[in-house]
Design a protein around this motif. Sequence first.
Motif, PDB file in Angstrom:
ATOM      1  N   ASP A 167       0.832  -1.204   0.000  1.00 23.20           N
ATOM      2  CA  ASP A 167       0.000   0.000   0.000  1.00 23.20           C
ATOM      3  C   ASP A 167       0.873   1.264   0.000  1.00 23.20           C
ATOM      4  O   ASP A 167       1.706   1.438   0.886  1.00 23.20           O
ATOM      5  N   PRO A 168       0.678   2.160  -0.990  1.00 23.12           N
ATOM      6  CA  PRO A 168       1.568   3.326  -1.113  1.00 23.12           C
ATOM      7  C   PRO A 168       1.485   4.310   0.044  1.00 23.12           C
ATOM      8  O   PRO A 168       2.365   5.175   0.166  1.00 23.12           O
ATOM      9  N   ILE A 169       0.478   4.197   0.912  1.00 19.41           N
ATOM     10  CA  ILE A 169       0.462   5.148   2.039  1.00 19.41           C
ATOM     11  C   ILE A 169       1.458   4.739   3.108  1.00 19.41           C
ATOM     12  O   ILE A 169       1.767   5.503   4.019  1.00 19.41           O
ATOM     13  N   ARG A 170       2.019   3.520   3.013  1.00 20.42           N
ATOM     14  CA  ARG A 170       2.989   3.092   4.025  1.00 20.42           C
ATOM     15  C   ARG A 170       4.378   3.590   3.637  1.00 20.42           C
ATOM     16  O   ARG A 170       4.717   3.670   2.464  1.00 20.42           O
ATOM     17  N   LYS A 171       5.167   3.924   4.666  1.00 19.48           N
ATOM     18  CA  LYS A 171       6.512   4.457   4.415  1.00 19.48           C
ATOM     19  C   LYS A 171       7.513   3.303   4.283  1.00 19.48           C
ATOM     20  O   LYS A 171       7.724   2.539   5.206  1.00 19.48           O
ATOM     21  N   LEU A 172       8.136   3.220   3.116  1.00 14.98           N
ATOM     22  CA  LEU A 172       9.071   2.127   2.827  1.00 14.98           C
ATOM     23  C   LEU A 172      10.518   2.609   2.854  1.00 14.98           C
ATOM     24  O   LEU A 172      10.847   3.608   2.218  1.00 14.98           O
ATOM     25  N   TYR A 173      11.377   1.868   3.551  1.00 16.00           N
ATOM     26  CA  TYR A 173      12.820   2.080   3.441  1.00 16.00           C
ATOM     27  C   TYR A 173      13.435   0.818   2.873  1.00 16.00           C
ATOM     28  O   TYR A 173      13.222  -0.267   3.406  1.00 16.00           O
ATOM     29  N   SER A 174      14.156   0.956   1.795  1.00 20.31           N
ATOM     30  CA  SER A 174      14.750  -0.208   1.156  1.00 20.31           C
ATOM     31  C   SER A 174      16.274  -0.084   1.187  1.00 20.31           C
ATOM     32  O   SER A 174      16.844   0.854   0.642  1.00 20.31           O
ATOM     33  N   ILE A 175      16.926  -1.041   1.867  1.00 25.25           N
ATOM     34  CA  ILE A 175      18.386  -1.008   1.995  1.00 25.25           C
ATOM     35  C   ILE A 175      18.944  -1.930   0.912  1.00 25.25           C
ATOM     36  O   ILE A 175      18.659  -3.127   0.913  1.00 25.25           O
ATOM     37  N   VAL A 233      12.524   2.120  -7.448  1.00 26.06           N
ATOM     38  CA  VAL A 233      11.143   1.900  -7.005  1.00 26.06           C
ATOM     39  C   VAL A 233      10.688   3.202  -6.374  1.00 26.06           C
ATOM     40  O   VAL A 233      11.182   3.606  -5.325  1.00 26.06           O
ATOM     41  N   GLU A 234       9.751   3.879  -7.069  1.00 24.38           N
ATOM     42  CA  GLU A 234       9.456   5.254  -6.696  1.00 24.38           C
ATOM     43  C   GLU A 234       8.888   5.417  -5.304  1.00 24.38           C
ATOM     44  O   GLU A 234       9.149   6.394  -4.634  1.00 24.38           O
ATOM     45  N   LYS A 235       8.099   4.432  -4.849  1.00 21.96           N
ATOM     46  CA  LYS A 235       7.430   4.628  -3.579  1.00 21.96           C
ATOM     47  C   LYS A 235       8.355   4.421  -2.383  1.00 21.96           C
ATOM     48  O   LYS A 235       7.994   4.719  -1.263  1.00 21.96           O
ATOM     49  N   ALA A 236       9.564   3.906  -2.615  1.00 24.97           N
ATOM     50  CA  ALA A 236      10.459   3.598  -1.492  1.00 24.97           C
ATOM     51  C   ALA A 236      11.600   4.603  -1.394  1.00 24.97           C
ATOM     52  O   ALA A 236      12.010   5.183  -2.393  1.00 24.97           O
ATOM     53  N   ASP A 258       7.236   2.155   8.060  1.00 27.00           N
ATOM     54  CA  ASP A 258       6.236   1.092   8.203  1.00 27.00           C
ATOM     55  C   ASP A 258       6.813  -0.222   7.690  1.00 27.00           C
ATOM     56  O   ASP A 258       6.519  -1.281   8.202  1.00 27.00           O
ATOM     57  N   VAL A 259       7.605  -0.103   6.626  1.00 25.15           N
ATOM     58  CA  VAL A 259       8.130  -1.293   5.966  1.00 25.15           C
ATOM     59  C   VAL A 259       9.648  -1.139   5.781  1.00 25.15           C
ATOM     60  O   VAL A 259      10.115  -0.083   5.356  1.00 25.15           O
ATOM     61  N   ILE A 260      10.390  -2.201   6.112  1.00 24.57           N
ATOM     62  CA  ILE A 260      11.842  -2.208   5.893  1.00 24.57           C
ATOM     63  C   ILE A 260      12.165  -3.306   4.894  1.00 24.57           C
ATOM     64  O   ILE A 260      11.727  -4.442   5.055  1.00 24.57           O
ATOM     65  N   ILE A 261      12.907  -2.970   3.863  1.00 25.46           N
ATOM     66  CA  ILE A 261      13.355  -3.983   2.912  1.00 25.46           C
ATOM     67  C   ILE A 261      14.868  -4.114   3.039  1.00 25.46           C
ATOM     68  O   ILE A 261      15.594  -3.134   2.889  1.00 25.46           O
ATOM     69  N   LEU A 262      15.329  -5.310   3.378  1.00 29.36           N
ATOM     70  CA  LEU A 262      16.769  -5.557   3.484  1.00 29.36           C
ATOM     71  C   LEU A 262      17.161  -6.381   2.263  1.00 29.36           C
ATOM     72  O   LEU A 262      16.754  -7.535   2.139  1.00 29.36           O
ATOM     73  N   GLY A 263      17.923  -5.776   1.349  1.00 25.90           N
ATOM     74  CA  GLY A 263      18.257  -6.430   0.079  1.00 25.90           C
ATOM     75  C   GLY A 263      18.739  -7.853   0.236  1.00 25.90           C
ATOM     76  O   GLY A 263      18.374  -8.731  -0.518  1.00 25.90           O
ATOM     77  N   GLU A 264      19.564  -8.093   1.244  1.00 25.49           N
ATOM     78  CA  GLU A 264      20.072  -9.446   1.436  1.00 25.49           C
ATOM     79  C   GLU A 264      20.464  -9.656   2.889  1.00 25.49           C
ATOM     80  O   GLU A 264      21.081  -8.793   3.505  1.00 25.49           O
ATOM     81  N   MET A 265      20.084 -10.835   3.417  1.00 28.11           N
ATOM     82  CA  MET A 265      20.446 -11.159   4.786  1.00 28.11           C
ATOM     83  C   MET A 265      21.649 -12.079   4.726  1.00 28.11           C
ATOM     84  O   MET A 265      21.519 -13.249   4.434  1.00 28.11           O
ATOM     85  N   ARG A 266      22.856 -11.508   4.902  1.00 27.84           N
ATOM     86  CA  ARG A 266      24.020 -12.354   4.700  1.00 27.84           C
ATOM     87  C   ARG A 266      24.870 -12.534   5.953  1.00 27.84           C
ATOM     88  O   ARG A 266      25.854 -13.235   5.937  1.00 27.84           O
TER      89      ARG A 266
END
Length: 520
Positions: free
Chosen positions: A279-287, A295-298, A325-333
């Motif tokens: 949902d675009p109203i949620r705040k996304l951080y993508s690492i 990705v425009e919304k993040a 609201d949302v955290i994206i971790l590119g890779e869990m290494r």
Amino acid sequence: MNNQSQQDELARLTQYANATGTSVVTSTANLDIKDSILADMHHWCKKQGDIAVLNSGVILSSNPASRDIQNIKTALLNKGLRPGRVYAATQDLISLLLANSVGENDDIGEQEISDRQQYLRNLVSEAIIRNASDIHIQVRRNKTTIRMRSHGTLSTYAEWTQKLGREIAAVAFNKETDHATSHFNPLVPQDASMPLEINGRDVRLRLASVPAHGGFDMVFRILTTGHEDLLKLSELGYTEKQVSLIADAVKYPHGAIIVAGPTGSGKTTTLASCMEMIDPIRKLYSIEDPVEKVVEKATQVPVNTDKTDRSFASMGRAALRMDPDVIILGEMRDEDTASVMVRASITGHLVLTTVHTNSATGIITRLMDLGVSSNLLSDASVLRLLMFQRLIAKICPHCSIPLSESTKHIPHLSSWQTVFPVMSAMRAKGPGCDKCDNTGVQGRTVIAEVVWIDDKGREFIQRGDTLGWDQYLKEQGFESYQMHAITLAKSGACDPLDVEAVVGKLAITIDGGKFDYRSV
Ligand SMILES: [Zn+2]
């Protein structure tokens, strides 16, 4: 200049050098590799024509006894810069240095800079329209040649004046790249990444330059045009059921969605497609390491693995302080990143990440290896959905042949009877045609499995009983990625031999892992 006057000039310069205990500089090879004209003095040097003040403070002059030398030393001191030694240099060298240098603002005005920036954007925009992968800017003594590579072939696009080529190159490097702190120097190889916004889209280019006889070459490689459409999960090959499970999972306020697979299995693309469903109203951080798709919304935060304060884990912790609201971790290494994943989930965030494993349930084993306890893993707020995927070739439908007509497949047919009771719709890769570049293949598709973590699943995780969990999932109608591949072969979308190459021998796969030696 004729030979005699060249000799005269050298004799005069040598006399000065001997008198001052220095030497005569005749070519750029004698200079420090970092040396180019000091930007601050650029305008002044150009006006004089016989003096070059270098970044290091060294002064080169073809007229070293002139009064201007003292003036320039005073000017440098007034700017807080320390003048270096004065060297006698040939006029040819000074002219070359001046011709190849571009000052920041003194040579062209602010208005001209923004004109050049627009010019650069038009050039890149034109390249994108022509489907070009690279733009070559070749600056020489009397002209600039612009060439573009499309579909592997280089062709001339335009010819500019030498001056325009130099200005565009300097504006690109000095104003548009992430190296804006250093100055474009045509005498040394340089490279930088160049993000440009063109017609509202984010375009990323790689800029590289090398010095050349009589000038320099600069090449822009177009990395992303912003036109690449993000594929939906169904277009990647996820089944309807799998897509609906994922769609449900991304609606939850917290919990982790983990995409697993070997290297090169398209995990990053899948992750980006999952992000699109949020949902675009949620705040996304993508690492990310590196940022591959915009990705425009993040808010996309690049990682620098060389620096501990910019690692996945520390950027993840920093993002957690940004009220996400949302955290994206590119890779869990590593353990650090795994603990960020757990902490983010437990503190009420949705987390999306990827990991290298060989099955969806294998993610649990991997997380335990990374130091996450089974108590945490079976906590209801931590894991939501486990995904696993691999890629498999899709048959070119234009040249495929029925299985029964393929001599390569006929010997296998009897052993496949239990897996494929009906083979009439199945196809084998064909000999190749002009639609598939004679490969018999048309792209690749995902084979995947998706595990929803329910209460029963959490019990298996708590006990560390992956075998029991696998059995339970089968009873619940769960489809493994092997089953997904078999379904694709049944429909004629994939070659059963390709399926075997990816998932292992089919007769064994289907029969609960019991190897029948009589079938060999
Ligand atoms: Zn074909």
